[in-house]
Design an enzyme around this catalytic site. Structure first.
Site, PDB file in Angstrom:
ATOM      1  N   CYS A   5     115.087  69.768  85.595  1.00 15.64           N
ATOM      2  CA  CYS A   5     116.271  70.167  86.363  1.00 15.64           C
ATOM      3  C   CYS A   5     116.453  69.491  87.719  1.00 15.64           C
ATOM      4  CB  CYS A   5     116.253  71.677  86.585  1.00 15.64           C
ATOM      5  SG  CYS A   5     116.721  72.571  85.110  1.00 15.64           S
ATOM      6  N   ASN A  48     120.569  70.043  75.613  1.00 15.78           N
ATOM      7  CA  ASN A  48     120.103  69.151  76.679  1.00 15.78           C
ATOM      8  C   ASN A  48     121.267  68.444  77.372  1.00 15.78           C
ATOM      9  OD1 ASN A  48     119.828  68.555  73.910  1.00 15.78           O
ATOM     10  ND2 ASN A  48     119.019  66.531  74.348  1.00 15.78           N
ATOM     11  N   ALA A 103     112.065  79.549  85.675  1.00 15.21           N
ATOM     12  CA  ALA A 103     111.209  78.385  85.918  1.00 15.21           C
ATOM     13  C   ALA A 103     110.188  78.341  84.783  1.00 15.21           C
ATOM     14  CB  ALA A 103     110.510  78.505  87.266  1.00 15.21           C
ATOM     15  N   PHE A 125     118.514  73.079  96.795  1.00  6.30           N
ATOM     16  CA  PHE A 125     117.822  73.702  97.943  1.00  6.30           C
ATOM     17  C   PHE A 125     116.318  73.784  97.688  1.00  6.30           C
ATOM     18  CE2 PHE A 125     120.539  75.939 101.205  1.00  6.30           C
ATOM     19  CZ  PHE A 125     121.697  75.245 100.913  1.00  6.30           C
ATOM     20  N   GLU A 181     121.001  79.668  83.853  1.00  5.81           N
ATOM     21  CA  GLU A 181     119.674  80.266  83.756  1.00  5.81           C
ATOM     22  C   GLU A 181     118.817  79.781  84.925  1.00  5.81           C
ATOM     23  OE1 GLU A 181     118.527  82.724  81.735  1.00  5.81           O
ATOM     24  OE2 GLU A 181     117.103  82.448  83.359  1.00  5.81           O
ATOM     25  N   PHE A 182     118.138  80.707  85.579  1.00  2.00           N
ATOM     26  CA  PHE A 182     117.319  80.346  86.747  1.00  2.00           C
ATOM     27  C   PHE A 182     115.830  80.393  86.439  1.00  2.00           C
ATOM     28  CE2 PHE A 182     121.347  81.773  88.622  1.00  2.00           C
ATOM     29  CZ  PHE A 182     121.616  80.716  89.480  1.00  2.00           C
ATOM     30  N   TYR A 231     113.585  74.675  75.840  1.00  4.26           N
ATOM     31  CA  TYR A 231     112.842  75.421  76.857  1.00  4.26           C
ATOM     32  C   TYR A 231     113.675  76.551  77.454  1.00  4.26           C
ATOM     33  CZ  TYR A 231     108.887  72.277  76.748  1.00  4.26           C
ATOM     34  OH  TYR A 231     107.780  71.582  76.345  1.00  4.26           O
TER      35      TYR A 231
HETATM   36  C1  UDX Z   1     113.290  74.906  88.404  1.00  4.13           C
HETATM   37  C2  UDX Z   1     113.846  76.119  89.179  1.00  4.13           C
HETATM   38  O1  UDX Z   1     112.764  76.771  89.881  1.00  4.13           O
HETATM   39  C3  UDX Z   1     114.523  77.086  88.215  1.00  4.13           C
HETATM   40  O2  UDX Z   1     115.141  78.143  88.956  1.00  4.13           O
HETATM   41  C4  UDX Z   1     115.583  76.340  87.405  1.00  4.13           C
HETATM   42  O3  UDX Z   1     116.157  77.207  86.444  1.00  4.13           O
HETATM   43  C5  UDX Z   1     114.979  75.142  86.695  1.00  4.13           C
HETATM   44  O4  UDX Z   1     114.317  74.291  87.646  1.00  4.13           O
HETATM   45  P1  UDX Z   1     111.123  74.467  86.937  1.00  4.13           P
HETATM   46  O5  UDX Z   1     111.508  73.025  87.075  1.00  4.13           O
HETATM   47  O6  UDX Z   1     110.824  74.979  85.585  1.00  4.13           O
HETATM   48  O7  UDX Z   1     112.266  75.400  87.546  1.00  4.13           O
HETATM   49  O8  UDX Z   1     109.800  74.757  87.834  1.00  4.13           O
HETATM   50  P2  UDX Z   1     109.542  74.951  89.393  1.00  4.13           P
HETATM   51  O9  UDX Z   1     108.527  76.000  89.533  1.00  4.13           O
HETATM   52  O10 UDX Z   1     110.774  75.107  90.172  1.00  4.13           O
HETATM   53  O11 UDX Z   1     108.822  73.584  89.801  1.00  4.13           O
HETATM   54  C6  UDX Z   1     109.518  72.351  89.816  1.00  4.13           C
HETATM   55  C7  UDX Z   1     108.630  71.254  90.358  1.00  4.13           C
HETATM   56  O12 UDX Z   1     108.370  71.445  91.743  1.00  4.13           O
HETATM   57  C8  UDX Z   1     107.237  71.193  89.698  1.00  4.13           C
HETATM   58  O13 UDX Z   1     106.903  69.837  89.474  1.00  4.13           O
HETATM   59  C9  UDX Z   1     106.325  71.838  90.702  1.00  4.13           C
HETATM   60  O14 UDX Z   1     104.997  71.380  90.626  1.00  4.13           O
HETATM   61  C10 UDX Z   1     106.983  71.395  91.998  1.00  4.13           C
HETATM   62  N1  UDX Z   1     106.668  72.298  93.125  1.00  4.13           N
HETATM   63  C11 UDX Z   1     107.110  73.588  93.122  1.00  4.13           C
HETATM   64  C12 UDX Z   1     105.933  71.812  94.198  1.00  4.13           C
HETATM   65  O15 UDX Z   1     105.529  70.637  94.232  1.00  4.13           O
HETATM   66  N2  UDX Z   1     105.679  72.660  95.249  1.00  4.13           N
HETATM   67  C13 UDX Z   1     106.117  73.955  95.276  1.00  4.13           C
HETATM   68  O16 UDX Z   1     105.841  74.650  96.268  1.00  4.13           O
HETATM   69  C14 UDX Z   1     106.851  74.431  94.173  1.00  4.13           C
HETATM   70  P1  ADP Z   2     116.448  72.734  77.832  1.00  2.00           P
HETATM   71  O1  ADP Z   2     115.256  72.536  78.716  1.00  2.00           O
HETATM   72  O2  ADP Z   2     117.745  72.685  78.604  1.00  2.00           O
HETATM   73  O3  ADP Z   2     116.338  73.937  76.953  1.00  2.00           O
HETATM   74  P2  ADP Z   2     115.679  71.048  75.595  1.00  2.00           P
HETATM   75  O4  ADP Z   2     115.788  69.547  75.468  1.00  2.00           O
HETATM   76  O5  ADP Z   2     114.335  71.670  75.634  1.00  2.00           O
HETATM   77  O6  ADP Z   2     116.542  71.427  76.886  1.00  2.00           O
HETATM   78  O7  ADP Z   2     116.483  71.742  74.400  1.00  2.00           O
HETATM   79  C1  ADP Z   2     117.770  71.413  74.015  1.00  2.00           C
HETATM   80  C2  ADP Z   2     117.856  71.570  72.483  1.00  2.00           C
HETATM   81  O8  ADP Z   2     119.230  71.438  72.104  1.00  2.00           O
HETATM   82  C3  ADP Z   2     117.075  70.520  71.684  1.00  2.00           C
HETATM   83  O9  ADP Z   2     116.154  71.163  70.817  1.00  2.00           O
HETATM   84  C4  ADP Z   2     118.171  69.767  70.891  1.00  2.00           C
HETATM   85  O10 ADP Z   2     117.747  69.372  69.596  1.00  2.00           O
HETATM   86  C5  ADP Z   2     119.264  70.825  70.810  1.00  2.00           C
HETATM   87  N1  ADP Z   2     120.612  70.279  70.557  1.00  2.00           N
HETATM   88  C6  ADP Z   2     121.217  69.237  71.169  1.00  2.00           C
HETATM   89  N2  ADP Z   2     122.458  69.061  70.676  1.00  2.00           N
HETATM   90  C7  ADP Z   2     122.658  70.007  69.716  1.00  2.00           C
HETATM   91  C8  ADP Z   2     123.737  70.354  68.859  1.00  2.00           C
HETATM   92  N3  ADP Z   2     124.905  69.691  68.889  1.00  2.00           N
HETATM   93  N4  ADP Z   2     123.578  71.392  68.011  1.00  2.00           N
HETATM   94  C9  ADP Z   2     122.415  72.084  67.974  1.00  2.00           C
HETATM   95  N5  ADP Z   2     121.366  71.815  68.765  1.00  2.00           N
HETATM   96  C10 ADP Z   2     121.464  70.791  69.637  1.00  2.00           C
END
Ligand code: UDX
Ligand code: ADP
Length: 467
Positions: free
Chosen positions: A283, A95, A175, A233, A172-173, A16
């Site tokens: 996260c 991951n 969402a 936060f 990476e930030f 992702y």
């Molecule tokens: C988060 C951070 O936003 C992002 O900066 C970081 O890189 C990865 O983690 P993400 O988890 O993809 O991103 O989505 P986000 O939009 O932050 O939502 C996280 C969870 O909080 C979701 O389940 C969402 O539904 C929930 N949420 C978010 C709420 O319940 N209320 C809100 O107001 C905002």
């Molecule tokens: P994120 O949300 O942090 O991107 P994911 O689980 O979606 O996490 O992706 C992590 C990817 O890294 C998976 O597709 C996994 O197969 C891959 N991966 C894990 N270990 C290795 C490795 N040693 N070499 C190459 N790819 C790897």
């Protein structure tokens, strides 16, 4: 400016984060060759699928970028050795789940995949390579990566002695659901590192589309900690508004009104104040638990307890919802049909990691409920895997529905868990005719407007709305 010329980039991990991030880099920097490698053959095959609806992750706008970059300067493969040895710059984007056993189990991050990646880099890299940690990692992981790169390199064959590495942190930030927008127009890019040449080389890449004032350079540890702190936060804000949602239900206040009233204070701000079934995603929980673990490790138990409470409240919110459903349905859901609308952890993603739906549905299944689950993007396979991971006493039955009406046929209740666009403005007059009476709609995402159900016999419970 850096004298290091970057021509080829490799990203280890096509998930992702790695997939969308590298797609945008390839799009914005057509002169760079970007190779994304992964050990998962199935995932790489999906990234290479000519049908863009079958990419392994759903992210609005991603298909458009892939269609113009893939095969041009963006490549997905399992060819680890060549991709690493050719690269001038390597992103580690694998991951980092919470450890399930051993020291720090349930809190610390499992760094096995990061370590394996670092070892692959140490083995295959040639010449000078900039290694960048992209995955969210505990503070001081860069040090561990540095040590692996140094020691694995020691005693290698003669022709490999010249290998050198610079390690940077570039969290990476993005969402999920808005990844492409977040990558194309980031609030900031954060780069931590001690080697100014390597930092400059990475800055130069981002300068292709990010204004320089939005690129923040810090030392390695500040960069690593900033990512954990930012997520902590954000998650804290959600637990705060969720705690207020329960308060509203108890007192007759309305959490939407409260959120609006407090959000207009500039110091508080109006974002991230939507009460809901609790935060999910890969996260938030992981990063806070990491912070809790590290606080304990560094002898700061009060800090650990403070942050741990954010997770405790999140779990409580999920439990609370399941118990409310139970209570409203006369204390039992055994044999009752319940439609679940939305299974992903938020709208616009097919990701279910830590989705509140997993826990809430499992609890309902354990009580003997019969669930029909509808989600526009999440597959049957993914949900089955999620349920399998929990060793719960599953007495209930669940099935996937193909559409909202299909999910709602003959149900006693509907539980809305994700705010997908298509759940807004539904024709509840028609839908109520499909359901059994008395009918309940439990809305945890403020999707249903009371006016929409006023001519039906639906009982509506909305999270954070007191009577
Ligand atoms: C988060 C951070 O936003 C992002 O900066 C970081 O890189 C990865 O983690 P993400 O988890 O993809 O991103 O989505 P986000 O939009 O932050 O939502 C996280 C969870 O909080 C979701 O389940 C969402 O539904 C929930 N949420 C978010 C709420 O319940 N209320 C809100 O107001 C905002
Ligand atoms: P994120 O949300 O942090 O991107 P994911 O689980 O979606 O996490 O992706 C992590 C990817 O890294 C998976 O597709 C996994 O197969 C891959 N991966 C894990 N270990 C290795 C490795 N040693 N070499 C190459 N790819 C790897």
């Amino acid at each position: 400016m850096s004298s290091i010329k970057i021509q080829k980039i490799c990203c280890i991990g096509a998930g992702y984060v790695g997939g969308p991030t590298m797609s945008v880099i390839a799009d914005k920097c057509p002169d760079l060759e970007v190779r994304v490698v992964d050990i998962n053959n199935e995932r790489i095959a999906a990234w290479n699928n000519s049908d863009l609806n079958k990419l392994p992750i759903f992210e609005p706008g991603l298909d458009r970028i892939i269609s113009r970059t893939r095969g041009r300067n963006l490549f997905f493969s399992t060819e680890m050795e060549k991709s690493i040895s050719d690269a001038d710059m390597i992103f580690i984007s694998v991951n980092t789940p919470t450890k399930t056993k051993g020291l720090g189990a349930g809190q610390a991050s499992d760094l096995s995949w990061v370590e394996a990646s670092a070892r692959q880099v140490a083995e295959y890299a040639k010449g000078h390579t900039i290694v960048i940690e992209k995955s969210t990692l505990p503070v001081r992981t860069a040090q561990a990566i540095k040590e692996i790169l140094k020691t694995t390199n020691r005693g290698n064959k003669k022709d490999e002695i010249s290998k050198t590495f610079s390690v940077l942190s570039n969290p990476e930030f993005l969402a999920e659901g808005t990844a492409i927008h977040d990558l194309e127009k980031p609030d900031r890019v954060l780069i931590g590192g001690e080697d100014p040449e390597a930092v400059d080389a990475l800055v130069k890449i981002y300068l292709n589309w990010v204004p320089s004032k939005q690129i923040i350079c810090t030392n390695l540890w500040s960069s690593e900690l900033s990512k954990l702190a930012a997520n902590a936060f954000l998650a804290q804000r959600i637990s705060s508004i969720n705690s207020i949602s329960a308060f509203c239900e108890a007192t007759g206040a309305d959490v939407q009104e409260v959120a609006k009233a407090i959000g207009t204070d500039k110091r508080i701000g109006n974002q991230f104040l939507s009460a809901g079934p609790g935060f999910g995603g890969s996260c938030f929980k992981k990063d806070i638990l990491n912070l809790v673990y590290l606080s304990g490790y560094f002898g700061l138990p009060e800090v650990a307890n403070y942050w741990n409470q954010v997770v405790v409240l999140n779990t409580w919110q999920q439990d609370r919802i399941y118990k409310i459903v139970l209570e409203k349905l006369f204390g039992t859901v055994n044999g009752k049909n319940i439609a679940i609308l939305g299974f992903s952890f938020k709208a616009n993603t097919n990701d279910t990691r830590e989705s509140p739906a997993i826990r809430i549905c499992s609890d309902l299944l354990e009580e003997g409920a019969i669930l029909s689950i509808y989600d526009p993007k999440v597959s049957f396979k993914r949900i089955a895997e999620d349920f399998e991971k929990l060793s719960f006493n599953n007495q209930g039955i669940w099935k996937m529905a193909n559409s909202i009406p299909d999910a709602l046929k003959n149900v006693d209740a509907v539980l809305i868990l994700t705010a997908w666009d298509e759940f807004f403005g539904l024709d509840w007059n028609y839908l109520a005719s499909l359901m059994r009476s008395p009918t309940w709609v439990f809305d945890t995402r403020s999707v249903v407007d009371r006016k929409e159900i006023e001519n039906t016999d639906i009982n509506l419970w909305k999270l954070g709305e007191g009577n």
